[in-house]
Design a protein around this motif. Structure first.
Motif, PDB file in Angstrom:
ATOM      1  N   ASP A 186       3.389  13.523  -7.567  1.00 55.23           N
ATOM      2  CA  ASP A 186       3.812  12.943  -6.310  1.00 55.23           C
ATOM      3  C   ASP A 186       5.048  13.441  -5.739  1.00 55.23           C
ATOM      4  O   ASP A 186       5.617  12.874  -4.871  1.00 55.23           O
ATOM      5  CB  ASP A 186       4.050  11.164  -6.644  1.00 55.23           C
ATOM      6  N   ASP A 187       5.224  14.735  -6.242  1.00 55.51           N
ATOM      7  CA  ASP A 187       6.454  15.388  -5.640  1.00 55.51           C
ATOM      8  C   ASP A 187       6.033  16.835  -5.054  1.00 55.51           C
ATOM      9  O   ASP A 187       5.130  17.479  -5.389  1.00 55.51           O
ATOM     10  CB  ASP A 187       7.113  16.027  -7.102  1.00 55.51           C
ATOM     11  N   ILE A 188       6.474  16.601  -3.505  1.00 55.56           N
ATOM     12  CA  ILE A 188       5.841  17.698  -2.781  1.00 55.56           C
ATOM     13  C   ILE A 188       6.253  19.364  -3.400  1.00 55.56           C
ATOM     14  O   ILE A 188       5.463  19.981  -3.207  1.00 55.56           O
ATOM     15  CB  ILE A 188       6.307  17.399  -1.502  1.00 55.56           C
ATOM     16  N   LEU A 189       7.368  19.299  -3.979  1.00 54.10           N
ATOM     17  CA  LEU A 189       7.838  20.661  -4.405  1.00 54.10           C
ATOM     18  C   LEU A 189       6.585  21.131  -5.381  1.00 54.10           C
ATOM     19  O   LEU A 189       6.511  22.358  -5.649  1.00 54.10           O
ATOM     20  CB  LEU A 189       9.274  20.839  -4.819  1.00 54.10           C
ATOM     21  N   ASN A 195       0.955  -1.082   0.091  1.00 52.72           N
ATOM     22  CA  ASN A 195      -0.087  -0.117  -0.071  1.00 52.72           C
ATOM     23  C   ASN A 195       0.956   1.169   0.130  1.00 52.72           C
ATOM     24  O   ASN A 195       1.968   1.083   0.405  1.00 52.72           O
ATOM     25  CB  ASN A 195      -1.042  -0.081   1.371  1.00 52.72           C
ATOM     26  N   ASN A 196       0.520   2.281  -0.486  1.00 54.21           N
ATOM     27  CA  ASN A 196       1.370   3.632  -0.553  1.00 54.21           C
ATOM     28  C   ASN A 196       0.274   4.728  -0.099  1.00 54.21           C
ATOM     29  O   ASN A 196      -0.758   4.552   0.011  1.00 54.21           O
ATOM     30  CB  ASN A 196       1.984   3.799  -1.666  1.00 54.21           C
ATOM     31  N   ASN A 197       0.806   5.794  -0.419  1.00 52.85           N
ATOM     32  CA  ASN A 197       0.208   7.024  -0.216  1.00 52.85           C
ATOM     33  C   ASN A 197       0.224   8.039  -1.148  1.00 52.85           C
ATOM     34  O   ASN A 197       0.806   7.812  -2.236  1.00 52.85           O
ATOM     35  CB  ASN A 197       0.557   7.641   1.331  1.00 52.85           C
ATOM     36  N   TRP A 198      -0.362   9.168  -0.957  1.00 55.39           N
ATOM     37  CA  TRP A 198      -0.562  10.348  -1.894  1.00 55.39           C
ATOM     38  C   TRP A 198      -0.788  11.457  -1.412  1.00 55.39           C
ATOM     39  O   TRP A 198      -1.028  11.844  -0.296  1.00 55.39           O
ATOM     40  CB  TRP A 198      -1.759   9.910  -2.970  1.00 55.39           C
ATOM     41  N   PHE A 199      -0.691  12.894  -2.298  1.00 56.76           N
ATOM     42  CA  PHE A 199      -1.057  13.999  -1.687  1.00 56.76           C
ATOM     43  C   PHE A 199      -2.533  14.339  -2.250  1.00 56.76           C
ATOM     44  O   PHE A 199      -2.932  14.062  -3.193  1.00 56.76           O
ATOM     45  CB  PHE A 199      -0.037  14.925  -2.323  1.00 56.76           C
ATOM     46  N   GLU A 200      -3.008  14.972  -0.981  1.00 59.18           N
ATOM     47  CA  GLU A 200      -4.384  15.422  -1.278  1.00 59.18           C
ATOM     48  C   GLU A 200      -4.739  16.845  -0.525  1.00 59.18           C
ATOM     49  O   GLU A 200      -4.008  17.131   0.249  1.00 59.18           O
ATOM     50  CB  GLU A 200      -5.417  14.326  -0.941  1.00 59.18           C
ATOM     51  N   TRP A 201      -5.717  17.479  -0.812  1.00 57.45           N
ATOM     52  CA  TRP A 201      -5.933  18.760  -0.505  1.00 57.45           C
ATOM     53  C   TRP A 201      -7.454  18.693   0.036  1.00 57.45           C
ATOM     54  O   TRP A 201      -8.181  18.160  -0.609  1.00 57.45           O
ATOM     55  CB  TRP A 201      -5.552  19.719  -1.440  1.00 57.45           C
ATOM     56  N   ARG A 202      -7.574  19.790   0.830  1.00 63.06           N
ATOM     57  CA  ARG A 202      -8.774  20.070   1.408  1.00 63.06           C
ATOM     58  C   ARG A 202      -8.881  21.713   1.460  1.00 63.06           C
ATOM     59  O   ARG A 202      -8.278  22.211   2.035  1.00 63.06           O
ATOM     60  CB  ARG A 202      -9.078  19.367   2.562  1.00 63.06           C
TER      61      ARG A 202
END
Length: 188
Positions: free
Chosen positions: A150-153, A121-128
């Motif tokens: 998938d890159d935070i910058l 399993n892995n994760n991802w960036f999401e927004w709210r």
């Protein structure tokens, strides 16, 4: 005043890339607060967990998270397990456990491509997005608010942040247009 001191402390610890993103955001009319240490060597979402940053423009507050259950195994020679990570609390455990084996994103990709690093399993960036004046969240469900990157910058770039704020404004105007008033009240 305490918030300014805390922001200054966080900024002093950040790398030049993050300082530039914060400065660029400010020039574009946004306040960007980075809540976790980020460096250019560890930009992949897998290194992080929980809330990463918050951007504010007017009454709109954008929270950026690394979310998802990370389960990964790193093998050494002879398929011997070197490290196993299970993070179901979005705490960034992958970074804490794997950084002594994988120094950066480049080594992470190499290990994954060679099959030494296996993700179950892995994760991802999401927004709210939250509108503090209307006191409501904006947009569709949280699962639809996943970054393509998938890159935070890249996620924290002015271009990406502006596109999300523009989406929020558009979404709000579309929601307002769905209702019309009559004598009884709003009607779809």
């Amino acid at each position: 005043m305490d918030r300014e001191k805390r922001n200054n402390s966080i900024l002093q610890e950040q790398t030049q890339e993050i300082k530039k993103l914060v400065s660029d955001a400010r020039q574009a009319g946004m306040e960007l607060e980075v809540m976790q240490f980020i460096d250019a060597e560890h930009c992949a979402c897998i290194w992080y967990g929980g809330q990463i940053a918050q951007a504010v423009r007017g009454d709109l507050i954008l929270d950026i998270y690394a979310a998802g259950d990370v389960i990964a195994r790193l093998n050494g020679k002879g398929d011997r397990q070197l490290c196993f990570v299970k993070d179901k609390r979005n705490q960034g455990t992958f970074f804490q456990e794997m950084r002594s084996y994988l120094a950066n994103d480049k080594e992470l990709r190499r290990a994954e491509e060679s099959g030494r690093l296996q993700f179950y399993n892995n994760n991802w960036f999401e927004w709210r997005m939250y509108d503090s004046q209307a006191k409501e969240y904006i947009g569709s469900s949280l699962l639809d608010n996943i970054f393509d990157a998938d890159d935070i910058l890249e996620c924290l770039s002015v271009k990406e942040l502006q596109s999300i704020f523009e989406y929020a404004v558009l979404w709000q105007s579309e929601q307002e247009g769905m209702y019309e008033e009559n004598e009884i009240g709003p009607v779809l």
